[in-house]
Design a protein around this motif. Structure first.
Motif, PDB file in Angstrom:
ATOM      1  N   ASP A   1      -3.784   3.243   5.503  1.00 20.63           N
ATOM      2  CA  ASP A   1      -5.135   3.513   5.972  1.00 20.63           C
ATOM      3  C   ASP A   1      -5.530   2.377   6.898  1.00 20.63           C
ATOM      4  O   ASP A   1      -5.738   1.245   6.446  1.00 20.63           O
ATOM      5  CB  ASP A   1      -6.108   3.593   4.791  1.00 20.63           C
ATOM      6  CG  ASP A   1      -7.537   3.869   5.240  1.00 20.63           C
ATOM      7  OD1 ASP A   1      -7.760   4.056   6.450  1.00 20.63           O
ATOM      8  OD2 ASP A   1      -8.436   3.884   4.374  1.00 20.63           O
TER       9      ASP A   1
ATOM     10  N   THR B   1       0.845  -1.200   0.000  1.00 20.34           N
ATOM     11  CA  THR B   1       0.000   0.000   0.000  1.00 20.34           C
ATOM     12  C   THR B   1       0.876   1.244   0.000  1.00 20.34           C
ATOM     13  O   THR B   1       1.854   1.319   0.732  1.00 20.34           O
ATOM     14  CB  THR B   1      -0.926   0.023   1.232  1.00 20.34           C
ATOM     15  OG1 THR B   1      -1.655   1.248   1.240  1.00 20.34           O
ATOM     16  CG2 THR B   1      -0.152  -0.109   2.528  1.00 20.34           C
TER      17      THR B   1
ATOM     18  N   ASN C   1      -9.180  -5.370   9.828  1.00 18.13           N
ATOM     19  CA  ASN C   1      -8.445  -6.412   9.102  1.00 18.13           C
ATOM     20  C   ASN C   1      -7.095  -6.739   9.734  1.00 18.13           C
ATOM     21  O   ASN C   1      -6.370  -7.608   9.236  1.00 18.13           O
ATOM     22  CB  ASN C   1      -8.224  -5.966   7.649  1.00 18.13           C
ATOM     23  CG  ASN C   1      -9.534  -5.758   6.917  1.00 18.13           C
ATOM     24  OD1 ASN C   1     -10.449  -6.565   7.033  1.00 18.13           O
ATOM     25  ND2 ASN C   1      -9.635  -4.664   6.177  1.00 18.13           N
TER      26      ASN C   1
ATOM     27  N   ALA D   1      -8.194   1.539   8.264  1.00 16.73           N
ATOM     28  CA  ALA D   1      -9.498   0.940   7.990  1.00 16.73           C
ATOM     29  C   ALA D   1      -9.427  -0.169   6.955  1.00 16.73           C
ATOM     30  O   ALA D   1     -10.243  -1.099   6.958  1.00 16.73           O
ATOM     31  CB  ALA D   1     -10.488   2.015   7.529  1.00 16.73           C
ATOM     32  N   THR D   2      -8.440  -0.092   6.065  1.00  9.55           N
ATOM     33  CA  THR D   2      -8.322  -1.107   5.014  1.00  9.55           C
ATOM     34  C   THR D   2      -7.041  -1.919   5.126  1.00  9.55           C
ATOM     35  O   THR D   2      -6.883  -2.915   4.423  1.00  9.55           O
ATOM     36  CB  THR D   2      -8.358  -0.433   3.627  1.00  9.55           C
ATOM     37  OG1 THR D   2      -7.294   0.525   3.529  1.00  9.55           O
ATOM     38  CG2 THR D   2      -9.688   0.279   3.410  1.00  9.55           C
ATOM     39  N   ALA D   3      -6.137  -1.493   5.997  1.00  9.63           N
ATOM     40  CA  ALA D   3      -4.845  -2.172   6.117  1.00  9.63           C
ATOM     41  C   ALA D   3      -5.007  -3.574   6.686  1.00  9.63           C
ATOM     42  O   ALA D   3      -5.854  -3.825   7.541  1.00  9.63           O
ATOM     43  CB  ALA D   3      -3.913  -1.363   7.008  1.00  9.63           C
ATOM     44  N   SER D   4      -4.202  -4.488   6.182  1.00  7.93           N
ATOM     45  CA  SER D   4      -4.174  -5.849   6.715  1.00  7.93           C
ATOM     46  C   SER D   4      -2.736  -6.161   7.121  1.00  7.93           C
ATOM     47  O   SER D   4      -1.799  -5.472   6.729  1.00  7.93           O
ATOM     48  CB  SER D   4      -4.667  -6.855   5.680  1.00  7.93           C
ATOM     49  OG  SER D   4      -3.827  -6.843   4.535  1.00  7.93           O
TER      50      SER D   4
END
Length: 325
Positions: A114, A110, A148, A116-119
């Protein structure tokens, strides 16, 4: 061959050897894919398991490991009857290589972090105090802000420095005094102790004096099984000695025992407060004043390793969370 074999097998062998220049080494001639293989084999200590995790064949992993051995002129990892053992050089390389691999993964997966979307996974090496007082709140926060994320909790077992050096943990949470210069720390919490006992304990009618306190059967939190706790020095100064009836490795073990016996537990105030939510238990002030009797919790990280956006973000969240407690 597995899906990633071509990254290893089709490389020109001459690119995997270190060219010595004034006893130095030319990184341009090292296939960096070999570092990924080394990192996985070092952690799995098993070539077949590492191959499965990497999506490669077992021969390809063995071949890659041998090429890295040749390049670094060290056995790195070798088979024994007890499994794969690491050389001193491999132990020294493991932490920095693991950190580099994880940091590259974060950077390449990435461009803009972020939560909220980071894994990804972050490993915390913690003491029991953190798990009781802060972990439930941290998990709730992550479920809202970073759903995540995978959070791995492992015990420090008094090995925080080694865990951070090897990259086995990204952050450590315990009480630290002076630390080596390769680490940094942030103080999170400091609090006094309180006592927890059954709500109808006979001693409550009489009042908990130091003498009566010493005469009770005590539970102490001692992961190492030590039979001396924070109040023993203060009791000794008063000419008193208590009986340690039980040591426990986690505070959560105390609740059912306290509700069904006349034992008493001395614990950090926040832990005592958590336990006293059970209507069968009561929290009261500790009757002996212990000099420096305070539970301290620090957050520690490696200065040179583990500079990952995900870890940096979580570190900030933990600091903010502690300040709000």
């Amino acid at each position: 061959m597995g899906t990633n074999d071509n990254f290893i097998m089709e490389m020109d062998y001459r690119n995997t050897y270190i060219h010595r220049m004034n006893d130095g080494f030319n990184l341009r001639n090292l296939d960096l894919n070999l570092l990924v293989v080394f990192d996985t084999v070092f952690r799995e200590r098993h070539v077949t398991r590492a191959a499965h995790k990497l999506g490669m064949s077992q021969p390809a992993v063995s071949n890659a490991l041998q090429r890295l051995r040749d390049a670094l002129k060290d056995d790195l990892l070798f088979k024994t009857t007890a499994g794969m053992e690491a050389t001193e050089r491999a132990e020294a390389l493991a932490g920095p290589i693991h950190s580099i691999v994880k940091e590259l993964e974060d950077i390449l997966v990435t461009r803009r972090f972020d939560p909220a979307t980071a894994s990804g996974a972050v490993t915390l090496a913690t003491v029991d105090y953190f798990s009781v007082v802060m972990l439930p709140l941290l998990v709730r926060l992550l479920s809202e802000k970073a759903p995540n994320l995978t959070l791995r909790i492992i015990p420090t077992n008094g090995q925080s420095f080694a865990l951070l050096d090897r990259g086995d943990a990204d952050l450590a949470l315990a009480s630290f005094g002076s630390i080596p210069s390769r680490f940094q720390k942030q103080a999170l919490r400091r609090e006094s102790y309180a006592c927890v006992l059954r709500h109808d304990h006979p001693v409550l009618e009489k009042g908990l004096t130091p003498k009566r306190y010493a005469g009770l059967r005590h539970i102490i939190h001692s992961p190492g099984g030590d039979l001396v706790g924070s109040t023993d020095k203060a009791l000794s100064a008063l000419g008193l000695e208590r009986h340690i009836a039980l040591t426990i490795s986690s505070f959560i073990h105390a609740e059912p025992i306290l509700t069904s016996t006349e034992m008493i537990l001395t614990a950090p105030a926040s832990v005592a407060k958590q336990l006293s939510r059970n209507p069968g238990l009561k929290i009261i002030d500790c009757p002996v004043e212990v000099e420096g009797s305070a539970q301290q919790l620090d957050l520690m990280w490696h200065s040179r390793l583990g500079k990952r956006p995900l870890v940096d973000w979580l570190k900030t969240e933990i600091i903010n969370l502690a300040s709000e407690l």
